[in-house]
Design a protein around this motif. Structure first.
Motif, PDB file in Angstrom:
ATOM      1  N   VAL A   1      -4.584   7.623  -0.729  1.00  0.00           N
ATOM      2  CA  VAL A   1      -4.101   6.323  -0.847  1.00  0.00           C
ATOM      3  C   VAL A   1      -3.579   6.611  -2.432  1.00  0.00           C
ATOM      4  O   VAL A   1      -4.401   7.295  -3.144  1.00  0.00           O
ATOM      5  CB  VAL A   1      -5.225   5.079  -0.865  1.00  0.00           C
ATOM      6  CG1 VAL A   1      -4.579   3.800  -1.239  1.00  0.00           C
ATOM      7  CG2 VAL A   1      -5.615   4.973   0.492  1.00  0.00           C
TER       8      VAL A   1
ATOM      9  N   TYR B   1      -6.830   1.032  -1.676  1.00  0.00           N
ATOM     10  CA  TYR B   1      -5.656   0.498  -2.445  1.00  0.00           C
ATOM     11  C   TYR B   1      -5.742  -0.549  -3.480  1.00  0.00           C
ATOM     12  O   TYR B   1      -5.488  -0.134  -4.858  1.00  0.00           O
ATOM     13  CB  TYR B   1      -4.534   0.348  -1.619  1.00  0.00           C
ATOM     14  CG  TYR B   1      -3.073   0.073  -2.228  1.00  0.00           C
ATOM     15  CD1 TYR B   1      -2.543   1.111  -3.041  1.00  0.00           C
ATOM     16  CD2 TYR B   1      -2.220  -1.051  -2.143  1.00  0.00           C
ATOM     17  CE1 TYR B   1      -1.180   0.877  -3.562  1.00  0.00           C
ATOM     18  CE2 TYR B   1      -1.196  -1.322  -3.121  1.00  0.00           C
ATOM     19  CZ  TYR B   1      -0.659  -0.318  -3.411  1.00  0.00           C
ATOM     20  OH  TYR B   1       0.545  -0.103  -4.124  1.00  0.00           O
TER      21      TYR B   1
ATOM     22  N   MET C   1       0.951  -1.221  -0.084  1.00  0.00           N
ATOM     23  CA  MET C   1      -0.083  -0.205  -0.115  1.00  0.00           C
ATOM     24  C   MET C   1       0.980   1.015  -0.101  1.00  0.00           C
ATOM     25  O   MET C   1       1.994   1.239   0.624  1.00  0.00           O
ATOM     26  CB  MET C   1      -0.959   0.125   1.217  1.00  0.00           C
ATOM     27  CG  MET C   1      -1.924   1.456   1.615  1.00  0.00           C
ATOM     28  SD  MET C   1      -3.005   1.153   2.702  1.00  0.00           S
ATOM     29  CE  MET C   1      -2.070   0.504   4.238  1.00  0.00           C
TER      30      MET C   1
ATOM     31  N   GLU D   1      -6.066  -0.607   2.846  1.00  0.00           N
ATOM     32  CA  GLU D   1      -5.669  -1.529   1.639  1.00  0.00           C
ATOM     33  C   GLU D   1      -6.752  -1.920   0.801  1.00  0.00           C
ATOM     34  O   GLU D   1      -6.435  -2.124  -0.396  1.00  0.00           O
ATOM     35  CB  GLU D   1      -5.247  -2.880   2.459  1.00  0.00           C
ATOM     36  CG  GLU D   1      -3.887  -2.788   3.179  1.00  0.00           C
ATOM     37  CD  GLU D   1      -2.676  -2.877   2.566  1.00  0.00           C
ATOM     38  OE1 GLU D   1      -2.924  -2.621   1.170  1.00  0.00           O
ATOM     39  OE2 GLU D   1      -1.604  -2.874   3.182  1.00  0.00           O
TER      40      GLU D   1
END
Lengths: 338, 338
Positions: A17, A53, A1, A50
């Motif tokens: 992100v 991401y 990430m 995450e």
């Protein structure tokens, strides 16, 4: 990430992100508004980040274009910045140039200083200096960001507390250092604000280049467009990051968001002081080290410290040649006072 | 105005306005949830907090009881903590005891170190130490909190950036200091988390005792219930707070919420090393200084450093005998590891 903080949004910026290829970014206000907020509750929030991401990487239409010039340091201000000198080669060289023996304990007990963390320069912000006579220098380094680390943590346990990695330009005012260190209390005026790469990455982003303790890739520095150094961060690192974190935490806990640096990346060459890029070597990660080698070789330094207008670029590439963290790219400018 | 941060409410606690007599407190979530948030926007928010303070003092039924045991340090974590050694007498004494000359420049160029600020101990929290052999000591000090200070600020202009004052216990691990300072990079393991008084106050709360640069009141330290020292913070302070702030800001700005300490408060007596309280003197603000005087006088220190169970109390009273900041009151405890 990969994570970054856009400058917009206040003193701590806006957490985004960033796609693996650094092309796009996505704000995540419903998860965490700032990187510090994410680190304060990392176990809960990291999986949510995450997930964003994964979506961002899978869908080329997701997010907005990511412009590193709009990025602050990933932590625009932090509660802690400590910087080791893990490449002991660098320390030995710098001392050698001023005729000072290095104590043997330096190979077993890390050197580390407490740096200022109240405001980091953005990765493409100018470096302000009131005078070239300060001896402005860069130091290309790698740093890790921790979650909460308990006091007295072992190096083994410290490994699991490393949540993010970044690149660093540890700006140093060389001509202020001797007098300040001579006073005995360490750096203060001689180490002004550092800057960090536009993007902080989780260790898995480095793949096999991260062995849990050390980054095995060259750290590439350009000075005014010319290659200055590309020593391998995985070579000659006497103390790995978990050891540095444990050293910092010996007598007190480290709070989430603590930044721990490697010190200037430096490689020996056949046991010697390395070679400049211009002589076919891997070069260096700061001017002081080149000047030291010049002093050892020719009796005096010939490369000047940074002048107003000089530009430094620090970057790290994966095996396919892609920039992992984005680039620190800064110009030294004259500061005329408040 | 008096402000504190209750422990409840997360890593930064909950900002409360505290009545002048420290009896009651009022949370102010619609103005600022944390002290850092208030400092980030001080010019706008301070007048609103002052209005709450006026109401709290005028109406004895307003607010809830204030219990210092529920208080964190006013800034439970901060972006910066730098500590000067403004009472140069203290520095000269400590060096004298180990036979080191003090450079004359120490009288004109402040000594200052960058301390850890990622987590301060609460004013009544225990001081954890893994070993008495670390040589645990207290240092009673005064500190100021700034708003945003520009790089290169003059001492005159720095005066206006001092927004709050607090008391400090700058916990020091004396037996780790010589080796660590010998490495040349300053304190790291030998200066673990400091603690601050339950309450931070605006300078006007000190009345005539604040002259814009120095606090003219005794700083009172008790060790295990016995008076240990009450040197006057307004005597022998070679560098006043504006000078210390300007020193810290010489090569970089200081962010809002930066904490700048005075160093251990220490008074000379007739040009000499002062006298212990037991001999009719004003005593000292740390064990190291008493041990130094013992060394000078008798050839060796006789007072031990802190042992597990020892308790230190640091407080400052106004002319009417009222506690201005509340008390730092901490016990040293054994830390058995993570």
């Amino acid at each position: 990430m990969k994570l970054a903080s856009l400058k917009a949004g206040g003193r701590d910026g806006t957490l985004v992100v960033v796609a693996r290829d650094l092309s796009r970014a996505q704000a995540v206000p419903t998860i965490a508004r700032t990187l510090q907020a994410a680190l304060d509750d990392w176990a809960t929030l990291a999986p949510q980040l995450e997930a964003v991401y994964a979506t961002l990487n899978a869908d080329p239409a997701a997010g907005a274009p990511f412009d590193p010039a709009q990025a602050a340091s990933p932590l625009p201000r932090a509660y802690q910045w400590v910087d080791g000198s893990a490449y002991v080669n660098h320390v030995e060289l710098v001392r050698k140039a001023r005729g000072a023996e290095m104590p043997p304990s330096f190979w077993t007990d890390p050197l580390m200083y407490q740096g200022c963390s109240d405001g980091f320069l953005a990765p493409t912000d100018p470096i302000p200096a009131a005078s070239e006579a300060w001896g402005v220098d860069f130091e290309a380094e790698i740093a890790v960001v921790t979650d909460d680390v308990p006091m007295g943590v072992s190096a083994d346990a410290a490994r699991g507390h490393i949540k993010l990695l970044m690149l660093v330009n540890d700006v140093s005012l060389r001509n202020l250092i001797p007098a300040e260190l001579g006073k005995g209390f360490g750096f203060l005026q001689s180490k002004p604000a550092s800057s960090f790469s536009p993007v902080a990455v989780t260790p898995d982003e480095l793949g096999a280049a991260w062995d849990g303790g050390v980054v095995h890739r060259p750290l590439v520095t350009h000075l005014n467009g010319a290659l200055f150094g590309q020593p391998d961060a995985g070579v000659d690192m006497t103390f790995d990051f978990p050891t540095l974190v444990a050293h910092a935490a010996k007598t007190r806990p480290l709070a989430a968001g603590s930044v721990v640096g490697s010190g200037t990346v430096s490689n020996k060459l056949d046991g010697g002081p390395g070679k400049p890029v211009t002589e076919g070597g891997v070069g260096y990660s700061c001017l002081a080290e080149l000047r030291t080698v010049e002093t050892i070789t020719t009796g005096a330094p010939k490369t000047p410290f940074l002048r107003f207008g000089d530009r430094v670029r620090i970057e790290l590439f994966d095996e396919a040649g892609a920039s992992v963290f984005g680039a620190i790219d800064q110009q030294v400018v004259r500061y005329d006072g408040p």
